[in-house]
Design an enzyme around this catalytic site. Structure first.
Site, short mmCIF file in Angstrom:
data_model
loop_
_atom_site.label_atom_id
_atom_site.label_comp_id
_atom_site.label_asym_id
_atom_site.label_seq_id
_atom_site.Cartn_x
_atom_site.Cartn_y
_atom_site.Cartn_z
N GLU A 144 57.77 37.64 63.72
CA GLU A 144 56.85 38.98 63.38
C GLU A 144 55.89 38.72 62.61
O GLU A 144 56.08 38.70 61.43
CB GLU A 144 57.76 40.19 63.27
CG GLU A 144 58.69 40.75 64.21
CD GLU A 144 58.19 41.39 65.36
OE1 GLU A 144 56.99 41.50 65.30
OE2 GLU A 144 59.00 41.99 66.27
N LEU A 145 54.39 38.49 63.00
CA LEU A 145 53.57 37.86 62.28
C LEU A 145 52.50 38.89 61.87
O LEU A 145 52.65 40.12 62.14
CB LEU A 145 53.17 36.60 62.65
CG LEU A 145 54.08 35.65 63.09
CD1 LEU A 145 53.76 34.25 63.66
CD2 LEU A 145 55.22 35.17 61.76
N TRP B 225 57.22 41.30 51.61
CA TRP B 225 57.23 42.21 50.72
C TRP B 225 56.69 43.54 50.91
O TRP B 225 56.66 44.62 50.10
CB TRP B 225 56.52 41.69 49.67
CG TRP B 225 55.22 41.16 49.63
CD1 TRP B 225 54.89 39.87 49.81
CD2 TRP B 225 53.80 41.76 50.05
NE1 TRP B 225 53.59 39.48 50.00
CE2 TRP B 225 52.79 40.76 50.05
CE3 TRP B 225 53.51 43.18 50.12
CZ2 TRP B 225 51.47 40.98 50.29
CZ3 TRP B 225 52.19 43.36 50.30
CH2 TRP B 225 51.35 42.17 50.32
N ASN B 226 56.08 43.92 52.17
CA ASN B 226 55.51 45.15 52.32
C ASN B 226 56.20 46.38 52.52
O ASN B 226 55.87 47.36 52.14
CB ASN B 226 54.29 45.16 53.27
CG ASN B 226 54.52 44.57 54.49
OD1 ASN B 226 55.57 43.75 54.48
ND2 ASN B 226 53.79 44.70 55.57
N GLY C 67 56.43 37.71 58.62
CA GLY C 67 55.71 37.27 57.46
C GLY C 67 54.36 36.85 57.88
O GLY C 67 53.93 37.39 59.26
N GLY C 68 53.48 36.19 57.16
CA GLY C 68 52.40 35.69 57.60
C GLY C 68 52.24 34.67 58.74
O GLY C 68 53.31 34.11 58.78
N CYS D 26 51.01 44.79 58.77
CA CYS D 26 50.73 44.06 59.65
C CYS D 26 49.91 44.76 60.92
O CYS D 26 49.21 44.17 61.29
CB CYS D 26 52.07 43.44 60.30
SG CYS D 26 53.22 44.57 60.87
P1 NAD Z 1 54.87 35.40 53.82
O1 NAD Z 1 54.66 34.60 54.85
O2 NAD Z 1 54.05 34.70 52.67
O3 NAD Z 1 56.36 35.54 53.37
C1 NAD Z 1 57.28 35.99 54.09
C2 NAD Z 1 58.80 35.51 53.84
O4 NAD Z 1 58.79 34.08 54.06
C3 NAD Z 1 59.07 35.80 52.44
O5 NAD Z 1 60.27 36.07 51.99
C4 NAD Z 1 58.71 34.11 51.79
O6 NAD Z 1 59.42 33.86 50.66
C5 NAD Z 1 59.32 33.37 52.82
N1 NAD Z 1 58.74 32.04 52.88
C6 NAD Z 1 57.47 31.61 52.66
N2 NAD Z 1 57.29 30.30 52.79
C7 NAD Z 1 58.33 30.16 53.56
C8 NAD Z 1 58.78 28.65 53.82
N3 NAD Z 1 58.18 27.51 53.81
N4 NAD Z 1 60.12 28.61 54.41
C9 NAD Z 1 60.63 29.64 54.70
N5 NAD Z 1 60.33 30.90 54.23
C10 NAD Z 1 59.35 31.05 53.60
O7 NAD Z 1 54.44 36.73 53.97
P2 NAD Z 1 54.02 38.07 53.08
O8 NAD Z 1 52.90 37.65 52.19
O9 NAD Z 1 55.40 38.40 52.22
O10 NAD Z 1 53.99 39.31 53.99
C11 NAD Z 1 52.67 39.53 54.53
C12 NAD Z 1 52.54 39.01 55.70
O11 NAD Z 1 53.57 39.57 56.46
C13 NAD Z 1 51.34 39.43 56.51
O12 NAD Z 1 50.62 38.13 57.27
C14 NAD Z 1 51.60 40.57 57.63
O13 NAD Z 1 50.89 40.66 58.54
C15 NAD Z 1 53.00 39.90 57.85
N6 NAD Z 1 53.67 41.24 58.30
C16 NAD Z 1 54.22 41.21 59.58
C17 NAD Z 1 54.80 42.28 60.08
C18 NAD Z 1 55.21 42.38 61.65
O14 NAD Z 1 56.17 42.92 61.84
N7 NAD Z 1 54.54 41.70 62.45
C19 NAD Z 1 55.34 43.33 59.34
C20 NAD Z 1 55.03 43.18 58.10
C21 NAD Z 1 54.41 42.14 57.55
#
Ligand code: NAD
Length: 492
Positions: free
Chosen positions: A250-251, A151-152, A228-229, A284
């Site tokens: 990308e975490l 979402w960020n 994501g995370g 991130c």
């Molecule tokens: P999140 O991991 O909660 O969600 C990311 C995406 O994954 C969302 O679309 C979510 O619906 C989906 N998701 C959740 N559970 C899932 C599952 N079981 N199976 C498949 N998809 C699933 O992350 P967030 O809270 O939306 O974003 C924040 C995180 O993203 C932070 O940890 C941040 O560091 C990371 N991030 C990384 C980068 C990068 O480029 N390295 C960039 C931005 C954000």
């Protein structure tokens, strides 16, 4: 409230579940849009549409030059819609309009750059060691790509995946975050106008377990591109592994912003503040650990406090706001939890450390910019990703100690170094275990420069020439030119 639809096979359709959920404006904490609650039947239809499109001649049969031109047309359409899209993003995820505008104005470059690369994907002729054989390679697309985004920075992080994936000739099913889906669905309107055939890009919104999992495990998905995370990333990796799928992850990060006593301190103070308070720390690459050389530690903290105290909080749609709300209620609670944990661990709270109750923050989820001093490298606040406006300041004595502390985390996304010594700058850039190292700057990214994580911060690279390879596979082609078949019982 606008009730949105899913984009599947070029059509805007209702979700099979017949359910919608609310998207909430983090500044008002009030719902403002209705998002389709996708589920497995929608994913099945979207993947089938993407697979059909992958093989259909109006996509597969396009020359690479025509494909590139389509991406560049999309870039022009995004540029024309940048104002509207940035307001939607700012309303939906609470990030500053100034930041979202600059992201939206920049996103077209991803489609221009990768559109330009589309017809520069070349194979090789191998001067093979066997007589009478001609051997060459082809670089081919993978098939259907599952793009899953957080979402960020909703559209920017999607562009990092869509642009190289499409340039390479793949088709896509994109699942945006359930917390910030509106801009994705509006963005979806542009693909048809740019001339993309139906089904080349499909968008299915909904929750991770209901949409993300069926998408990752779908047998016709060739690759998963996830941001994501790291805990979600670990789960996604396991699901993808069952299907032997290709993956980029990308975490998260716990990036160190390291200030030496020979640095230009005016710049370094701004760099540390921008590393953690810009975007309310919800990036991130947040420089969430400031490592400060002991000889300047106390005066640096004073200067940091002076600048951080002036940060203007408020409505993210107001161009003069510097720190906006936290995007989601669970994230707001998580940030406050970490502040409590840091206090319990004995870190010294020098600024903030509480929800923001300033009148300009209204009913939104605001946390005061928070600075902890006296943080020990082993504390949870120094090890775990907070993803909010919370800075841990850690002192160090010399270069070796700075490197040891900086590298002592499970993550390796980015690092900043502030120094006027070229020797130190080069040595640190080599010794830091991070996919990006910034020297005397912070938070710079470009479509041209590879981005990704060391260690638990991820797998693979986005942006730059590296990114397009993540969406290609190499085929080796052997042609007999001797005209005689050698002994069939012996390997040629
Ligand atoms: P999140 O991991 O909660 O969600 C990311 C995406 O994954 C969302 O679309 C979510 O619906 C989906 N998701 C959740 N559970 C899932 C599952 N079981 N199976 C498949 N998809 C699933 O992350 P967030 O809270 O939306 O974003 C924040 C995180 O993203 C932070 O940890 C941040 O560091 C990371 N991030 C990384 C980068 C990068 O480029 N390295 C960039 C931005 C954000």
């Amino acid at each position: 409230m606008k009730k949105h639809k899913l984009l599947i096979g070029g059509e805007w359709v209702d979700p099979q579940s017949g359910d919608w959920f609310e998207s909430v404006n983090p500044f008002t904490a009030a719902p403002w849009a209705l998002i389709p609650r996708g589920s497995k039947p929608d994913i099945d239809r979207a993947v089938a549409a993407a697979r059909t499109a992958f093989y259909r001649s109006d996509w597969r049969g396009l020359t690479a030059t025509a494909r590139g031109a389509m991406l560049r047309r999309l870039a022009d359409l995004i540029a024309a819609e940048a104002g509207r899209l940035s307001e939607i993003e700012s309303t939906d995820n609470g990030k500053l309009i100034a930041e979202m505008r600059s992201q939206l104005n920049y996103i077209p470059q991803w489609f221009n750059y990768f559109g330009g690369l589309a017809d520069k994907i070349e194979g090789r002729v191998i001067p093979i060691d066997k007589p009478g054989v001609f051997n060459f390679t082809r670089e081919e697309p993978l098939g259907v790509i599952a793009a899953i985004t957080p979402w960020n920075s909703p559209l920017m992080l999607a562009a990092w995946k869509l642009a190289p994936a499409l340039a390479a000739g793949n088709t896509v099913v994109w699942k945006p975050s359930e917390f910030s889906s509106v801009s994705a669905l509006v963005f979806g309107e542009l693909f048809e106008s740019a001339g993309f055939p139906p089904g080349v890009v499909n968008i299915v919104t909904g929750y991770g377990s209901e949409v993300g999992e069926p998408l990752i495990t779908h047998p016709h998905v060739a690759k998963v591109a996830f941001t994501g995370g790291d805990k979600t990333g670990e789960h996604v990796y396991q699901l993808a592994a069952k299907g032997i799928k290709k993956i980029t992850l990308e975490l998260g990060g716990k990036s160190a912003n390291i200030v030496f006593d020979d640095a230009n301190l005016d710049d370094a103070v701004k760099g540390v503040v921008s590393g953690i308070f810009a975007a309310t720390g919800q990036t991130c690459i947040a420089g969430s650990r400031a490592l400060i050389q002991r000889s300047i530690h106390d005066q640096f903290i004073d200067r940091l406090l002076d600048l951080a105290k002036t940060a203007r909080m408020g409505n993210p749609l107001d161009a003069s706001t510097q720190v906006g709300p936290v995007t989601t209620r669970p994230q707001y609670e998580k940030v406050l939890d970490y502040i409590r944990i840091a206090k319990d661990e004995g870190a010294e709270c020098r600024l903030g450390g509480a929800p923001a109750t300033r009148p300009e923050c209204g009913t939104g989820w605001f946390v005061e910019p928070t600075i902890f001093a006296g943080v020990k490298p082993e504390m949870r606040i120094a090890q775990e990703e907070v993803f909010g406006p919370v800075l841990s300041v850690i002192p160090f004595d010399d270069e070796d100690e700075a490197v040891r502390i900086a590298n002592d985390t499970i993550y390796g996304l980015a690092a900043g170094v502030w120094t006027t010594s070229i020797r130190r700058a080069l040595s640190m850039s080599e010794r830091l275990e991070a996919g990006t190292v910034w020297i005397n700057t912070y938070r710079a990214v470009s479509y041209m420069s590879p981005f990704g994580g060391y260690k638990r911060s991820g797998i693979g690279r986005e942006n730059g020439m590296e990114a397009i390879r993540e969406y290609l596979q190499t085929k080796s082609v052997w042609i007999d030119i001797a005209g005689n078949v050698p002994n069939p019982f012996v390997m040629r």
